[in-house]
Design a protein around this motif. Structure first.
Motif, PDB file in Angstrom:
ATOM      1  N   GLY A 161      49.315  18.247-111.496  1.00  7.50           N
ATOM      2  CA  GLY A 161      50.708  18.695-111.610  1.00  7.50           C
ATOM      3  C   GLY A 161      50.871  20.036-112.299  1.00  7.50           C
ATOM      4  O   GLY A 161      51.995  20.438-112.610  1.00  7.50           O
ATOM      5  N   ARG A 219      51.420  23.817-113.357  1.00  2.77           N
ATOM      6  CA  ARG A 219      52.142  24.982-112.852  1.00  2.77           C
ATOM      7  C   ARG A 219      51.722  26.209-113.665  1.00  2.77           C
ATOM      8  O   ARG A 219      51.055  26.102-114.681  1.00  2.77           O
ATOM      9  CB  ARG A 219      53.658  24.791-112.979  1.00  2.77           C
ATOM     10  CG  ARG A 219      54.193  23.549-112.290  1.00  2.77           C
ATOM     11  CD  ARG A 219      55.697  23.517-112.329  1.00  2.77           C
ATOM     12  NE  ARG A 219      56.233  23.591-113.690  1.00  2.77           N
ATOM     13  CZ  ARG A 219      57.528  23.483-113.979  1.00  2.77           C
ATOM     14  NH1 ARG A 219      58.403  23.281-113.014  1.00  2.77           N
ATOM     15  NH2 ARG A 219      57.939  23.552-115.224  1.00  2.77           N
ATOM     16  N   SER A 270      52.912  25.875-117.292  1.00  2.00           N
ATOM     17  CA  SER A 270      52.565  24.675-118.056  1.00  2.00           C
ATOM     18  C   SER A 270      51.979  25.075-119.404  1.00  2.00           C
ATOM     19  O   SER A 270      51.375  26.142-119.548  1.00  2.00           O
ATOM     20  CB  SER A 270      51.551  23.826-117.284  1.00  2.00           C
ATOM     21  OG  SER A 270      52.088  23.376-116.053  1.00  2.00           O
ATOM     22  N   MET A 297      55.461  20.665-119.127  1.00  9.41           N
ATOM     23  CA  MET A 297      55.920  21.597-118.089  1.00  9.41           C
ATOM     24  C   MET A 297      55.079  21.486-116.820  1.00  9.41           C
ATOM     25  O   MET A 297      54.763  22.479-116.167  1.00  9.41           O
ATOM     26  CB  MET A 297      55.914  23.035-118.615  1.00  9.41           C
ATOM     27  CG  MET A 297      56.801  23.261-119.817  1.00  9.41           C
ATOM     28  SD  MET A 297      58.563  23.116-119.430  1.00  9.41           S
ATOM     29  CE  MET A 297      58.793  24.593-118.445  1.00  9.41           C
ATOM     30  N   ARG A 355      54.555  19.537-112.927  1.00  5.88           N
ATOM     31  CA  ARG A 355      55.428  19.199-111.804  1.00  5.88           C
ATOM     32  C   ARG A 355      54.732  18.152-110.957  1.00  5.88           C
ATOM     33  O   ARG A 355      53.677  18.414-110.359  1.00  5.88           O
ATOM     34  CB  ARG A 355      55.710  20.445-110.961  1.00  5.88           C
ATOM     35  CG  ARG A 355      56.323  20.170-109.590  1.00  5.88           C
ATOM     36  CD  ARG A 355      57.734  19.646-109.651  1.00  5.88           C
ATOM     37  NE  ARG A 355      58.217  19.268-108.314  1.00  5.88           N
ATOM     38  CZ  ARG A 355      59.403  18.721-108.062  1.00  5.88           C
ATOM     39  NH1 ARG A 355      60.234  18.503-109.056  1.00  5.88           N
ATOM     40  NH2 ARG A 355      59.750  18.405-106.844  1.00  5.88           N
ATOM     41  N   TRP A 356      55.298  16.925-110.943  1.00  5.01           N
ATOM     42  CA  TRP A 356      54.748  15.881-110.091  1.00  5.01           C
ATOM     43  C   TRP A 356      55.320  16.025-108.684  1.00  5.01           C
ATOM     44  O   TRP A 356      56.510  16.248-108.506  1.00  5.01           O
ATOM     45  CB  TRP A 356      55.081  14.498-110.632  1.00  5.01           C
ATOM     46  CG  TRP A 356      54.514  14.156-111.979  1.00  5.01           C
ATOM     47  CD1 TRP A 356      55.152  13.513-112.991  1.00  5.01           C
ATOM     48  CD2 TRP A 356      53.176  14.400-112.454  1.00  5.01           C
ATOM     49  NE1 TRP A 356      54.324  13.346-114.076  1.00  5.01           N
ATOM     50  CE2 TRP A 356      53.100  13.880-113.763  1.00  5.01           C
ATOM     51  CE3 TRP A 356      52.055  15.004-111.899  1.00  5.01           C
ATOM     52  CZ2 TRP A 356      51.934  13.947-114.532  1.00  5.01           C
ATOM     53  CZ3 TRP A 356      50.896  15.081-112.656  1.00  5.01           C
ATOM     54  CH2 TRP A 356      50.838  14.559-113.954  1.00  5.01           C
ATOM     55  N   ASP A 380      56.452  15.118-104.675  1.00  8.46           N
ATOM     56  CA  ASP A 380      57.148  14.031-103.996  1.00  8.46           C
ATOM     57  C   ASP A 380      56.135  13.001-103.498  1.00  8.46           C
ATOM     58  O   ASP A 380      55.004  13.338-103.147  1.00  8.46           O
ATOM     59  CB  ASP A 380      57.934  14.557-102.785  1.00  8.46           C
ATOM     60  CG  ASP A 380      59.066  15.475-103.176  1.00  8.46           C
ATOM     61  OD1 ASP A 380      59.510  15.422-104.339  1.00  8.46           O
ATOM     62  OD2 ASP A 380      59.504  16.273-102.317  1.00  8.46           O
ATOM     63  N   GLY A 398      59.722  13.931-106.426  1.00  8.91           N
ATOM     64  CA  GLY A 398      58.944  14.485-107.524  1.00  8.91           C
ATOM     65  C   GLY A 398      59.823  14.781-108.724  1.00  8.91           C
ATOM     66  O   GLY A 398      61.046  14.630-108.681  1.00  8.91           O
ATOM     67  N   GLU A 399      59.192  15.218-109.805  1.00 11.95           N
ATOM     68  CA  GLU A 399      59.954  15.544-110.998  1.00 11.95           C
ATOM     69  C   GLU A 399      59.168  16.518-111.860  1.00 11.95           C
ATOM     70  O   GLU A 399      57.944  16.623-111.762  1.00 11.95           O
ATOM     71  CB  GLU A 399      60.297  14.293-111.795  1.00 11.95           C
ATOM     72  CG  GLU A 399      59.100  13.499-112.295  1.00 11.95           C
ATOM     73  CD  GLU A 399      59.533  12.243-113.048  1.00 11.95           C
ATOM     74  OE1 GLU A 399      59.224  12.172-114.243  1.00 11.95           O
ATOM     75  OE2 GLU A 399      60.157  11.355-112.438  1.00 11.95           O
ATOM     76  N   SER A 400      59.901  17.228-112.712  1.00 18.48           N
ATOM     77  CA  SER A 400      59.266  18.155-113.637  1.00 18.48           C
ATOM     78  C   SER A 400      59.695  17.924-115.078  1.00 18.48           C
ATOM     79  O   SER A 400      58.889  18.121-115.997  1.00 18.48           O
ATOM     80  CB  SER A 400      59.575  19.606-113.233  1.00 18.48           C
ATOM     81  OG  SER A 400      60.973  19.811-113.136  1.00 18.48           O
ATOM     82  N   LYS A 401      60.931  17.494-115.310  1.00 16.87           N
ATOM     83  CA  LYS A 401      61.414  17.330-116.691  1.00 16.87           C
ATOM     84  C   LYS A 401      60.534  16.385-117.483  1.00 16.87           C
ATOM     85  O   LYS A 401      60.266  16.595-118.671  1.00 16.87           O
ATOM     86  CB  LYS A 401      62.857  16.845-116.692  1.00 16.87           C
ATOM     87  CG  LYS A 401      63.434  16.705-118.097  1.00 16.87           C
ATOM     88  CD  LYS A 401      64.885  16.272-118.073  1.00 16.87           C
ATOM     89  CE  LYS A 401      65.419  16.148-119.503  1.00 16.87           C
ATOM     90  NZ  LYS A 401      66.837  15.720-119.525  1.00 16.87           N
ATOM     91  N   ALA A 423      57.405  15.307-116.446  1.00 15.68           N
ATOM     92  CA  ALA A 423      56.042  15.334-115.923  1.00 15.68           C
ATOM     93  C   ALA A 423      55.106  15.841-117.019  1.00 15.68           C
ATOM     94  O   ALA A 423      55.042  17.048-117.291  1.00 15.68           O
ATOM     95  CB  ALA A 423      55.963  16.227-114.690  1.00 15.68           C
TER      96      ALA A 423
END
Length: 210
Positions: free
Chosen positions: A29, A31, A34, A133, A135-136, A138, A146-149, A151
């Motif tokens: 995940g 980025r 991150s 920070m 990002r998982w 979808d 998916g989500e980032s908050k 993750a």
């Protein structure tokens, strides 16, 4: 406002293996923006001074009694209470009276910049590494966006809890997802299972509130 919940996906007494496994999950995940945070509690003067020599840029802060410095100016308080870098810690053991355990932390650093040094320095002390920070992706086949908050990936060192209130002779990797509790059931737990499976891991216990 929302919270996250972290599920254990790997446990081992081998810290190097735990770190490499956590990194494999984190990289799934990762980025460009991150970051990583590390934290440890040190319960003796000898350990504080030893770790400080290895983590000179670490931020070290000792304990204070409730209300001990009420009304005191910041500059009137001991540096160890306010917080000081490892390079500036006092040498006199008396300066640590009533200040243990001392917390050591480094926050919001680039991924890959501190993890090896921290795991080499932590020794028998309890602590954690947290990669943020992320990002998982979808997972449409599993019915999850998916989500980032929320993750994140964590590595608990010498402890099974984020509070560091229990000792363990092993280390635990956790994957974080958003907590959505309906009728007492975490409905996004299957997403944590899916994430773990993408890197050859599996959820091995109940979720930790983070």
């Amino acid at each position: 406002m929302s919270d996250d919940i972290a599920y254990p996906v790997f446990r081992t007494p081998d810290l190097a293996l735990a770190l490499s496994t956590a990194r494999r999950l984190m990289e799934f995940g990762q980025r460009e923006d991150s970051d990583v945070c590390v934290y440890a509690e040190l319960h003796s003067v000898a350990e504080v001074q030893r770790v400080a020599k290895e983590l000179l840029e670490g931020w070290f802060r000792g304990q204070e009694e409730y209300g001990e410095f009420d009304g005191a100016l910041l500059e009137e308080q001991p540096a160890l209470v306010v917080g000081v870098k490892g390079s500036g810690l006092p040498f006199d053991p008396a300066a640590y009276d009533g200040r243990l355990p001392v917390q050591c932390e480094l926050n919001y650093l680039p991924v890959g910049s501190i993890e090896d040094a921290f795991t080499a320095a932590i020794g028998p002390n309890r602590g954690w590494i947290n990669w943020e920070m992320l990002r998982w992706p979808d997972a449409p086949e599993a019915g999850f966006n998916g989500e980032s908050k929320h993750a994140e990936v964590s590595l608990l060192i010498n402890t099974p809890t984020r509070e560091l209130d229990e000792y363990a002779d092993d280390h635990t990797v956790l994957v974080h997802v958003r907590s959505v509790c309906v009728d007492g059931r975490e409905i996004r737990e299957p997403y944590a299972h899916w994430l773990a499976e993408q890197v050859g891991l599996t959820v091995i216990g109940s979720g930790h509130r983070w």
